[in-house]
Design a protein around this motif. Structure first.
Motif, PDB file in Angstrom:
ATOM      1  N   PHE A 349       5.909 -11.609   4.051  1.00  0.00           N
ATOM      2  CA  PHE A 349       7.489 -10.762   4.793  1.00  0.00           C
ATOM      3  C   PHE A 349       8.503 -11.504   3.797  1.00  0.00           C
ATOM      4  N   THR A 350       9.558 -11.056   3.998  1.00  0.00           N
ATOM      5  CA  THR A 350      10.991 -11.279   3.076  1.00  0.00           C
ATOM      6  C   THR A 350      11.924 -10.984   4.065  1.00  0.00           C
ATOM      7  N   GLN A 351      13.001 -11.655   3.883  1.00  0.00           N
ATOM      8  CA  GLN A 351      14.321 -11.329   4.431  1.00  0.00           C
ATOM      9  C   GLN A 351      14.995 -10.364   3.523  1.00  0.00           C
ATOM     10  N   ASP A 352      14.917  -9.795   2.701  1.00  0.00           N
ATOM     11  CA  ASP A 352      15.426  -8.642   2.628  1.00  0.00           C
ATOM     12  C   ASP A 352      15.432  -7.446   3.067  1.00  0.00           C
ATOM     13  N   ALA A 353      15.772  -6.407   3.410  1.00  0.00           N
ATOM     14  CA  ALA A 353      16.105  -4.914   3.573  1.00  0.00           C
ATOM     15  C   ALA A 353      14.590  -4.292   2.241  1.00  0.00           C
ATOM     16  N   VAL A 354      14.271  -2.994   2.357  1.00  0.00           N
ATOM     17  CA  VAL A 354      13.875  -2.693   1.876  1.00  0.00           C
ATOM     18  C   VAL A 354      14.223  -1.666   1.391  1.00  0.00           C
ATOM     19  N   THR A 355      14.556  -1.953   0.425  1.00  0.00           N
ATOM     20  CA  THR A 355      14.824  -0.716  -0.687  1.00  0.00           C
ATOM     21  C   THR A 355      13.882   0.160  -1.477  1.00  0.00           C
ATOM     22  N   VAL A 356      13.496   1.814  -1.528  1.00  0.00           N
ATOM     23  CA  VAL A 356      11.982   1.821  -2.302  1.00  0.00           C
ATOM     24  C   VAL A 356      13.620   2.985  -2.850  1.00  0.00           C
ATOM     25  N   GLU A 357      13.606   3.040  -4.522  1.00  0.00           N
ATOM     26  CA  GLU A 357      13.769   3.846  -5.320  1.00  0.00           C
ATOM     27  C   GLU A 357      13.649   4.313  -6.423  1.00  0.00           C
ATOM     28  N   GLU A 358      11.946   4.353  -6.017  1.00  0.00           N
ATOM     29  CA  GLU A 358      10.760   5.305  -7.229  1.00  0.00           C
ATOM     30  C   GLU A 358      10.065   5.728  -5.913  1.00  0.00           C
ATOM     31  N   ASP A 359       9.231   6.824  -6.806  1.00  0.00           N
ATOM     32  CA  ASP A 359       8.328   7.268  -5.674  1.00  0.00           C
ATOM     33  C   ASP A 359       6.890   6.609  -5.359  1.00  0.00           C
ATOM     34  N   GLU A 360       7.631   6.415  -4.205  1.00  0.00           N
ATOM     35  CA  GLU A 360       5.718   5.817  -3.898  1.00  0.00           C
ATOM     36  C   GLU A 360       6.227   6.377  -1.998  1.00  0.00           C
TER      37      GLU A 360
END
Length: 424
Positions: A349-360
């Protein structure tokens, strides 16, 4: 046997006013004792001053007023007993023996009096008991004796108390925060007769607040009180089981009005602490779509054609939030709490919120923890981010040489999406 001879001689006696007056006094003098005012429980915690009044009632002869009068007070004496043993006055022999207990004694030739007022001080250091009695006796010159007793309760022993706090913190909890019940064991040492549970409760002040600082009704009776008593030892166990931020204190004044010194405490976070046994509530969101639990199944029903961020938020009614952690999964199967706990232990787990900028295609899980170490997991449905434009080709039937058709035209459309071809 002998012989006796008796000779009588009459002599004239001159009586006052020609007759002999004889006063007959058959009534004992009366006594009245007025002590210092005791407290509301009838106790003293210091010396007690008692005002004593002895009074000789006048004897009355209805047939001869000349015979009205009184014989006068001869003696007034006192003694004090504590638990049946003489501690002052008449009969006291230990220590100071100068006090013979005589408050008044008639001396021949002095004026005959019908009233005597005296003050006696019952000494607290000799009479520290609930069973103290002041005895007073008055005797008139005719030999009549009246006696009265005044019971007193004296307690000069200062009570004591101590307490122990117990409770187990979660390994992840912040200082002073508990996600289990806390227990206070208070031991009072006070004479059984002057100890009072209600007074003990009155001395326990509890301030309970929620996370926003709003006060919550709270007193000792709300804390499942359990008493154990053995003579002068009184043990009270309180259980802090309700979720709240607590500040509390103890004082104690017994029925005799004696206040205990500040008690000693043993344990951690003695008077300021938080009990929070409930996990926070959480929400994880993609744009306006949110989830507040773990799903049973992923359906990958969320499609996005732009960069996508996933954010989790939490609330707690008692303690602040400690952290919000994220894990992005590419599994098509939903992850349960046990699997997520294992991933957390592995540091995934990480503290950073998840941002997806590529197809996934993915799902995001959040771990929300409060200061007491309570944790909740929330997760999204499956999300598909597709930012690649589809490749579309169109093929028509061949027209005539002039570009016209004289019948239906067949159009073939080829769409290339995710490496698959769909013909419509």
């Amino acid at each position: 046997a002998g012989f006796f001879s008796f000779f009588y001689k009459w002599t004239d006696v001159t009586l006052p006013d020609g007759e002999l007056d004889i006063l007959v006094d058959k009534e004992a003098p009366s006594l009245n004792m007025v002590p210092d005012t005791a407290n509301e429980y009838g106790y003293y915690n210091a010396d007690v001053s008692v005002q004593i009044r002895a009074e000789e009632a006048e004897s009355r002869d209805e047939t001869n007023a000349a015979l009205n009068g009184y014989s006068g007070i001869d003696t007034v004496e006192y003694w004090v007993t504590c638990d049946g043993t003489i501690t002052q006055g008449k009969g006291y022999t230990d220590g100071d023996t100068t006090d013979n207990g005589i408050l008044y004694e008639y001396v021949s030739g002095e004026t005959i009096i019908s009233e005597v007022e005296k003050r006696v001080v019952v000494m607290a250091d000799r009479n520290n008991s609930d069973n103290v009695v002041l005895h007073v006796a008055v005797t008139d010159r005719a030999g009549n004796t009246g006696e009265e007793q005044l019971p007193l309760k004296i307690n000069t022993t200062v009570p004591e108390f101590s307490y122990t706090m117990t409770g187990t913190k979660d390994a992840a909890a912040m200082e002073g925060y508990y996600n289990t019940d806390r227990t206070a064991v208070i031991t009072y040492i006070d004479r059984a007769d002057s100890f009072d549970k209600a007074l003990a409760y009155n001395g326990i002040k509890i301030l309970a607040r929620d996370v926003d600082g709003n006060e919550m009704p709270m007193n000792a009776e709300y804390l499942n009180p359990v008493w154990q008593e053995n003579g002068d030892i009184h043990i009270l166990t309180l259980t802090f089981s309700r979720d709240a931020n607590y500040e509390w204190s103890i004082s104690y004044t017994n029925k005799a009005g004696s206040e205990a010194a500040e008690g000693t405490g043993t344990g951690e976070d003695l008077q300021v602490f938080t009990v929070d046994k409930n996990a926070p509530q959480g929400t994880i969101s993609v744009n306006e779509k949110g989830w507040s639990d773990l799903l049973q199944k992923l359906t990958f029903g969320i499609y996005r054609n732009t960069a996508t961020s996933v954010v989790a938020e939490g609330t707690d009614t008692t303690s602040p939030l400690y952290d919000v952690l994220y894990y992005k999964s590419d599994s098509e199967e939903v992850l349960g709490k046990a699997e997520l706990e294992e991933l957390y232990a592995q540091g995934s787990f990480t503290q950073d919120a998840v941002t997806v900028e590529e197809d996934e295609a993915f799902a995001v899980y959040a771990r929300i923890t409060d200061y007491a170490g309570n944790t909740v997991y929330v997760g999204t449905n499956g999300i598909v981010v597709d930012m690649t434009k589809s490749l579309i080709s169109v093929t028509l039937d061949r027209p005539n040489e002039y570009g016209y058709y004289k019948s239906d035209v067949t159009v073939k459309v080829n769409v290339n999406e995710l490496n698959a071809e769909e013909i419509k």
